[in-house]
Design a protein around this motif. Structure first.
Motif, PDB file in Angstrom:
ATOM      1  N   ILE A 367      51.358  21.333  58.486  1.00 38.60           N
ATOM      2  CA  ILE A 367      51.265  21.642  59.911  1.00 38.60           C
ATOM      3  C   ILE A 367      52.026  22.910  60.262  1.00 38.60           C
ATOM      4  O   ILE A 367      51.850  23.490  61.319  1.00 38.60           O
ATOM      5  N   SER A 368      52.879  23.366  59.341  1.00 45.51           N
ATOM      6  CA  SER A 368      53.609  24.618  59.537  1.00 45.51           C
ATOM      7  C   SER A 368      53.982  25.183  58.184  1.00 45.51           C
ATOM      8  O   SER A 368      54.283  24.434  57.252  1.00 45.51           O
ATOM      9  N   SER A 369      53.941  26.501  58.098  1.00 47.27           N
ATOM     10  CA  SER A 369      54.375  27.198  56.893  1.00 47.27           C
ATOM     11  C   SER A 369      55.332  28.296  57.335  1.00 47.27           C
ATOM     12  O   SER A 369      54.971  29.148  58.149  1.00 47.27           O
ATOM     13  N   VAL A 370      56.567  28.249  56.845  1.00 45.92           N
ATOM     14  CA  VAL A 370      57.609  29.188  57.262  1.00 45.92           C
ATOM     15  C   VAL A 370      58.018  30.012  56.047  1.00 45.92           C
ATOM     16  O   VAL A 370      58.431  29.461  55.030  1.00 45.92           O
ATOM     17  N   SER A 371      57.895  31.337  56.153  1.00 45.21           N
ATOM     18  CA  SER A 371      58.085  32.203  54.983  1.00 45.21           C
ATOM     19  C   SER A 371      59.083  33.322  55.246  1.00 45.21           C
ATOM     20  O   SER A 371      59.085  33.931  56.316  1.00 45.21           O
ATOM     21  N   ASN A 372      59.896  33.576  54.235  1.00 49.88           N
ATOM     22  CA  ASN A 372      60.733  34.768  54.189  1.00 49.88           C
ATOM     23  C   ASN A 372      59.985  35.797  53.341  1.00 49.88           C
ATOM     24  O   ASN A 372      59.733  35.571  52.157  1.00 49.88           O
ATOM     25  N   CYS A 373      59.621  36.920  53.959  1.00 48.17           N
ATOM     26  CA  CYS A 373      58.888  37.968  53.242  1.00 48.17           C
ATOM     27  C   CYS A 373      59.808  39.047  52.707  1.00 48.17           C
ATOM     28  O   CYS A 373      59.332  40.006  52.075  1.00 48.17           O
ATOM     29  N   GLY A 374      61.117  38.934  52.941  1.00 49.90           N
ATOM     30  CA  GLY A 374      62.028  39.981  52.498  1.00 49.90           C
ATOM     31  C   GLY A 374      61.627  41.319  53.098  1.00 49.90           C
ATOM     32  O   GLY A 374      61.279  41.418  54.273  1.00 49.90           O
ATOM     33  N   ASP A 375      61.645  42.372  52.278  1.00 55.57           N
ATOM     34  CA  ASP A 375      61.269  43.711  52.775  1.00 55.57           C
ATOM     35  C   ASP A 375      59.826  44.062  52.425  1.00 55.57           C
ATOM     36  O   ASP A 375      59.409  45.208  52.568  1.00 55.57           O
ATOM     37  N   PHE A 376      59.055  43.065  51.969  1.00 57.30           N
ATOM     38  CA  PHE A 376      57.690  43.305  51.500  1.00 57.30           C
ATOM     39  C   PHE A 376      56.806  43.860  52.612  1.00 57.30           C
ATOM     40  O   PHE A 376      56.126  44.878  52.444  1.00 57.30           O
ATOM     41  N   GLN A 377      56.775  43.184  53.763  1.00 62.35           N
ATOM     42  CA  GLN A 377      55.984  43.679  54.888  1.00 62.35           C
ATOM     43  C   GLN A 377      56.610  44.936  55.479  1.00 62.35           C
ATOM     44  O   GLN A 377      55.904  45.872  55.879  1.00 62.35           O
ATOM     45  N   ALA A 378      57.927  44.957  55.559  1.00 61.79           N
ATOM     46  CA  ALA A 378      58.622  46.099  56.167  1.00 61.79           C
ATOM     47  C   ALA A 378      58.315  47.396  55.435  1.00 61.79           C
ATOM     48  O   ALA A 378      58.223  48.465  56.059  1.00 61.79           O
ATOM     49  N   ARG A 379      58.152  47.335  54.111  1.00 61.96           N
ATOM     50  CA  ARG A 379      57.835  48.563  53.363  1.00 61.96           C
ATOM     51  C   ARG A 379      56.440  49.050  53.732  1.00 61.96           C
ATOM     52  O   ARG A 379      56.218  50.261  53.844  1.00 61.96           O
ATOM     53  N   ARG A 380      55.493  48.157  53.901  1.00 64.30           N
ATOM     54  CA  ARG A 380      54.151  48.552  54.335  1.00 64.30           C
ATOM     55  C   ARG A 380      54.189  49.104  55.760  1.00 64.30           C
ATOM     56  O   ARG A 380      53.455  50.028  56.104  1.00 64.30           O
ATOM     57  N   LEU A 381      55.030  48.485  56.599  1.00 60.77           N
ATOM     58  CA  LEU A 381      55.101  48.857  58.009  1.00 60.77           C
ATOM     59  C   LEU A 381      56.012  50.053  58.264  1.00 60.77           C
ATOM     60  O   LEU A 381      55.966  50.644  59.343  1.00 60.77           O
ATOM     61  N   GLN A 382      56.864  50.387  57.283  1.00 63.29           N
ATOM     62  CA  GLN A 382      57.943  51.355  57.493  1.00 63.29           C
ATOM     63  C   GLN A 382      58.789  50.938  58.694  1.00 63.29           C
ATOM     64  O   GLN A 382      59.054  51.712  59.626  1.00 63.29           O
ATOM     65  N   ALA A 383      59.189  49.661  58.667  1.00 63.10           N
ATOM     66  CA  ALA A 383      60.048  49.082  59.694  1.00 63.10           C
ATOM     67  C   ALA A 383      61.480  49.076  59.173  1.00 63.10           C
ATOM     68  O   ALA A 383      61.782  48.409  58.174  1.00 63.10           O
ATOM     69  N   ARG A 384      62.345  49.814  59.844  1.00 62.38           N
ATOM     70  CA  ARG A 384      63.692  50.039  59.314  1.00 62.38           C
ATOM     71  C   ARG A 384      64.756  49.750  60.362  1.00 62.38           C
ATOM     72  O   ARG A 384      64.478  49.609  61.546  1.00 62.38           O
ATOM     73  N   MET A 385      65.984  49.674  59.893  1.00 66.00           N
ATOM     74  CA  MET A 385      67.162  49.565  60.748  1.00 66.00           C
ATOM     75  C   MET A 385      68.165  50.611  60.276  1.00 66.00           C
ATOM     76  O   MET A 385      68.052  51.144  59.171  1.00 66.00           O
ATOM     77  N   ARG A 386      69.127  50.911  61.130  1.00 67.50           N
ATOM     78  CA  ARG A 386      70.202  51.831  60.747  1.00 67.50           C
ATOM     79  C   ARG A 386      71.439  50.997  60.444  1.00 67.50           C
ATOM     80  O   ARG A 386      71.934  50.261  61.290  1.00 67.50           O
ATOM     81  N   ASN A 387      71.925  51.107  59.214  1.00 64.81           N
ATOM     82  CA  ASN A 387      73.024  50.245  58.784  1.00 64.81           C
ATOM     83  C   ASN A 387      74.397  50.778  59.220  1.00 64.81           C
ATOM     84  O   ASN A 387      74.491  51.780  59.936  1.00 64.81           O
ATOM     85  N   GLU A 388      75.454  50.104  58.748  1.00 65.83           N
ATOM     86  CA  GLU A 388      76.812  50.450  59.157  1.00 65.83           C
ATOM     87  C   GLU A 388      77.200  51.868  58.761  1.00 65.83           C
ATOM     88  O   GLU A 388      78.039  52.503  59.415  1.00 65.83           O
ATOM     89  N   GLN A 389      76.616  52.364  57.687  1.00 69.53           N
ATOM     90  CA  GLN A 389      76.902  53.727  57.232  1.00 69.53           C
ATOM     91  C   GLN A 389      76.029  54.775  57.910  1.00 69.53           C
ATOM     92  O   GLN A 389      76.132  55.971  57.599  1.00 69.53           O
ATOM     93  N   GLY A 390      75.178  54.341  58.843  1.00 66.98           N
ATOM     94  CA  GLY A 390      74.309  55.275  59.554  1.00 66.98           C
ATOM     95  C   GLY A 390      73.040  55.608  58.802  1.00 66.98           C
ATOM     96  O   GLY A 390      72.244  56.426  59.268  1.00 66.98           O
ATOM     97  N   LYS A 391      72.832  54.966  57.652  1.00 68.02           N
ATOM     98  CA  LYS A 391      71.629  55.215  56.865  1.00 68.02           C
ATOM     99  C   LYS A 391      70.553  54.191  57.236  1.00 68.02           C
ATOM    100  O   LYS A 391      70.859  53.082  57.687  1.00 68.02           O
TER     101      LYS A 391
END
Length: 439
Positions: A367-391
């Motif tokens: 009835i539900s499937s809950v998944s952790n995709c890690g950075d797999f989708q983010a790499r396709r999407l180029q979805a990023r964050m800026r970390n503590e070092q500003g990178k």
């Protein structure tokens, strides 16, 4: 999409891990990848050699002109021009190789996390826990004191109509009228309210039709085009790109962060939406042909989280609990299962399935499937964050059903049925049904 550097560093290990997903392993043309990589390396070495030669010759031109040796200078200039042409050809071929490598990678699924059990199919899944409203955690479902009817028999008197749906659209569609339509709406509203008011998700309304780029971002394209419904095949001359009906609002919600750098302070992003979902169910011939379990069109309340890479393991547990909360409030027996490598979805690194008990079938059903995709989708999407070092670094994405509305409807009908065919409305749903206690 996998990090190509993983394949470059240890291709054999990556392929061996991929082969645990399904056998035979159809995801990567290893010979083509090796050939393209070898050519890429050769071209890069050749390019560096040519660039060094061009730089050295360019210095000679100035020196020769300074000496007045015009003929020698012109000869060197001709050689430089030839090197320039060769460099341009190498650059064009390198770009083509990168495109071909990218195409190969688009068909490669995510790598299972190390703790995921290895197995060929659902028989190797591992039960993590089960719950029953009569016994709590660890308890089996209590049997009904009469022979249970299935949801089709129960639903017909409440307005479930497959005959009209078949006339309108064909097999695997349903029409809901009157009480059952209201129950369906109540379930969706209840789920949205719990996810937004108790679990901190932001409710969204998203398009039901999306372009191909959106589906590529979450991994439905190019590999699973046969599972999609095309809503638009192009203009009068066929020159417009195709559009597709969404298979889940995971697609639209996750794409909110496509080509975006999210400030770390805004994480986690928690989104939910109630949408219809459209799936061709390619390969499902003969499976679940009776009832609402496997439909071409169904509704779902989706949960999506965009999180810091260090927090995705915890987010998976949290989202699983959010889906469990719905089942517990509806007083539905269920179990949580860790999927093995051979039963996981394309983009998942780890997946928890919630399976609800259906008395008429005498078994648990997803009835539900809950998944952790890690950075797999983010790499396709180029979805990023800026970390503590500003990178910048890739975020992690997670998705899950909170819940599938049609299957929740099935579970409520079957688990809360009475001997006379009426349905006792779970207390959590009664405010959405005008206080009705029975249907």
């Amino acid at each position: 999409m996998l990090d190509i550097n993983l394949l470059r560093r240890d291709l054999d290990t990556v392929v061996a891990r991929l082969e645990t997903r399904q056998s035979p392993q159809p995801f990567l043309n290893v010979a083509a990848f090796r050939a393209l990589e070898a050519e890429r390396k050769d071209l890069q070495v050749r390019t560096e050699t040519l660039q060094a030669r061009r730089n050295a010759l360019s210095k000679q031109i100035g020196q020769l002109k300074g000496k007045g040796d015009r003929a020698a200078a012109e000869a060197v200039m001709a050689e430089v021009a030839g090197i320039k042409a060769e460099l341009e050809a190498a650059a064009a071929r390198l770009e083509q190789i990168q495109s071909e490598l990218h195409t190969l990678l688009l068909a490669v699924p995510n790598l299972p996390l190390p703790e995921v059990p290895v197995g060929p199919d659902e028989s190797a899944n591992v039960e993590l826990r089960r719950w029953s409203p009569t016994g709590g955690l660890g308890a089996d479902p209590a049997p009904l004191p009469f022979e249970p009817r299935d949801h089709v028999a129960l639903g017909e008197r409440l307005g479930l109509d497959f005959e009209t749906a078949a006339k309108l659209s064909g097999a695997r569609f349903a029409v809901l009228r009157g009480p059952i339509a209201r129950l369906h709406r109540a379930l969706a509203q209840f789920m949205l309210d719990v996810q937004t008011t108790e679990h901190g998700y932001t409710e969204c309304y998203t398009p039901y039709i999306v372009n191909a780029e959106t589906l590529r971002g979450t991994g439905q394209l190019p590999k699973f085009e046969a599972d999609l419904f095309a809503a638009h095949k192009g203009g009068a001359q066929g020159d417009e790109p195709p559009m597709y009906l969404i298979p889940t609002s995971e697609v639209t919600l996750t794409n909110f962060v496509r080509e975006t750098i999210v400030p770390q302070a805004e994480l986690p992003i928690k989104l939910t939406a109630h949408t219809p979902c459209f799936r061709s169910e390619a390969g499902a011939a003969g499976r679940d042909t009776r009832g609402l379990i496997r439909q071409h069109q169904f509704d779902k309340v989706e949960m999506v989280q965009i999180v810091h890479p260090q927090h995705s393991h915890a987010a998976l547990e949290e989202m699983t609990a959010h889906a469990e909360a719905i089942l517990q409030k509806l007083e539905l027996p269920y179990r949580v299962v860790l999927l093995c490598t051979g039963d996981m979805g394309f983009g998942a690194a780890r997946t928890h399935d919630l399976e609800v008990w259906l008395p008429a079938q005498g078994r648990y059903r997803e009835i539900s499937s809950v998944s952790n995709c890690g950075d797999f989708q983010a790499r396709r999407l180029q979805a990023r964050m800026r970390n503590e070092q500003g990178k910048t670094e890739l975020v992690h994405t997670l998705n899950g059903s909170g819940l599938a509305v049609g299957r929740a409807l099935v579970a409520v009908l079957e688990n809360h049925q009475n001997a006379d065919g009426t349905i006792t409305v779970p207390p959590a749903l009664r405010p959405y049904l005008g206080g009705a206690e029975r249907l």
